[in-house]
Design a protein around this motif. Structure first.
Motif, PDB file in Angstrom:
ATOM      1  N   GLY A 120       0.806  -1.211   0.000  1.00 42.31           N
ATOM      2  CA  GLY A 120       0.000   0.000   0.000  1.00 42.31           C
ATOM      3  C   GLY A 120       0.839   1.260   0.000  1.00 42.31           C
ATOM      4  O   GLY A 120       0.309   2.379   0.011  1.00 42.31           O
ATOM      5  N   ILE A 121       2.160   1.100  -0.005  1.00 38.51           N
ATOM      6  CA  ILE A 121       3.074   2.239  -0.039  1.00 38.51           C
ATOM      7  C   ILE A 121       3.478   2.496  -1.491  1.00 38.51           C
ATOM      8  O   ILE A 121       3.593   1.570  -2.289  1.00 38.51           O
ATOM      9  N   LYS A 122       3.710   3.752  -1.826  1.00 35.07           N
ATOM     10  CA  LYS A 122       4.094   4.127  -3.186  1.00 35.07           C
ATOM     11  C   LYS A 122       5.242   3.254  -3.666  1.00 35.07           C
ATOM     12  O   LYS A 122       6.258   3.116  -2.973  1.00 35.07           O
ATOM     13  N   ASN A 123       5.089   2.648  -4.853  1.00 32.06           N
ATOM     14  CA  ASN A 123       6.074   1.651  -5.267  1.00 32.06           C
ATOM     15  C   ASN A 123       6.694   1.889  -6.638  1.00 32.06           C
ATOM     16  O   ASN A 123       7.367   1.017  -7.178  1.00 32.06           O
ATOM     17  N   ASN A 124       6.484   3.082  -7.211  1.00 31.27           N
ATOM     18  CA  ASN A 124       7.098   3.333  -8.519  1.00 31.27           C
ATOM     19  C   ASN A 124       8.573   3.707  -8.398  1.00 31.27           C
ATOM     20  O   ASN A 124       9.337   3.606  -9.357  1.00 31.27           O
ATOM     21  N   ARG A 125       8.996   4.103  -7.197  1.00 26.54           N
ATOM     22  CA  ARG A 125      10.411   4.390  -6.932  1.00 26.54           C
ATOM     23  C   ARG A 125      10.754   3.825  -5.557  1.00 26.54           C
ATOM     24  O   ARG A 125      10.126   4.183  -4.563  1.00 26.54           O
ATOM     25  N   PHE A 126      11.738   2.952  -5.523  1.00 24.81           N
ATOM     26  CA  PHE A 126      12.118   2.369  -4.231  1.00 24.81           C
ATOM     27  C   PHE A 126      13.601   2.002  -4.246  1.00 24.81           C
ATOM     28  O   PHE A 126      14.222   1.866  -5.297  1.00 24.81           O
ATOM     29  N   CYS A 127      14.168   1.849  -3.052  1.00 26.92           N
ATOM     30  CA  CYS A 127      15.546   1.390  -2.933  1.00 26.92           C
ATOM     31  C   CYS A 127      15.580   0.181  -2.013  1.00 26.92           C
ATOM     32  O   CYS A 127      14.911   0.152  -0.971  1.00 26.92           O
TER      33      CYS A 127
END
Length: 286
Positions: free
Chosen positions: A128-135
């Protein structure tokens, strides 16, 4: 044809919990290759036996990776087809194999990666957390100072952050997140992904710690921490154009009506405009 003569290395993902998640293609390759390089022979044997696959297994773990990579390269040079597997999930990610991959490129040996399970990505998709940019940061360091230094360095990371963590350190790691990042930062704990006791729970960091402390069963098994990225505070300062409009309208209307009309003209929040008007009025700017 020349690449085939020198052999092929297949990177074969295996299930992270539910054995039904393995693909038909992965099963075919595990059956057809000349040998399988496994991080844990006993663990991989369980998988092979479940699907009635018999094949030669060779151990390659973090302790023998350097020497075993040379051995496997020699076999690949002779034209052998080899499958590389880890205990679970996609090989190389936090697992042995990077040395072997590098040597394959050096000797122009063909590498074929298969798509498949990855605990971090599976958990992220349901967080449910924004997932288009992640590390992805792998396992949090076991030493407190190193762990805290890393967390502090990520305090203003705007991308979603993914960690793996052990059940033995999860409570302390959440405390460190509260201390080094923000007690109100939203985090998700994903546990035992694809397994019987799978659970995914999200809360602000300080509430997450309380939730975990209420029941130790909530942090048993394999754990993934997903931390929402840093949100830059929104500036409430409005442009000169907005204030110019407000001042012109104010010559004919009341303060309340002027704020309402100006906000409608510029499509901005009337509350923010009102607060800025009052602030600028107090500061004798308008």
């Amino acid at each position: 044809m020349n690449q085939l003569k020198t052999g092929t290395l297949y990177i074969v993902p295996t299930p992270i919990g539910n054995l039904s998640d393995i693909t038909n293609r992965a099963l075919k390759i595990l059956k057809d290759v000349d040998l399988i390089a496994a991080e844990n022979i006993r663990h991989t044997n369980i998988l092979l036996q479940n699907f009635n696959i018999k094949n030669q297994l060779i151990l390659m773990n973090k302790d023998n990776e350097k020497t075993q990579s040379d051995n496997l390269i020699n076999k690949l040079k002779q034209g052998n087809k080899i499958a590389l597997v880890s205990n679970a999930g996609t090989p190389i990610i936090n697992d042995p194999g990077s040395i072997l991959i590098a040597k394959c490129y050096f000797f122009h040996i063909k590498i074929i990666p298969l798509p498949g399970p990855c605990a971090a990505i599976t958990a992220l998709s349901a967080s449910g957390i924004k997932n288009n940019r992640f590390c992805y940061e792998g396992f949090l360091p076991s030493k407190k100072k190193t762990r805290c230094d890393l967390l502090f360095s990520l305090k203003e990371e705007t991308r979603t952050i993914i960690f793996y963590e052990s059940k033995y350190r999860i409570l302390q790691s959440i405390r460190d997140i509260i201390e080094q990042i923000d007690k109100n930062r939203h985090i998700v704990i994903a546990r035992e992904i694809t397994k019987k006791w799978e659970s995914i729970y999200g809360a602000k960091a300080h509430l997450m710690l309380k939730w975990l402390q209420e029941d130790k069963n909530r942090y048993r098994g394999e754990l993934i921490i997903i931390i929402d990225g840093f949100k830059k505070p929104q500036k409430n300062n409005l442009s000169k154009k907005v204030f110019d409009t407000f001042l012109k309208v104010k010559n004919f209307l009341s303060l309340k009506q002027s704020v309402l009309l100006t906000s409608q003209i510029h499509k901005i929040s009337k509350n923010i405009l009102y607060q800025q008007v009052i602030k600028n009025k107090d500061d004798k700017i308008i």
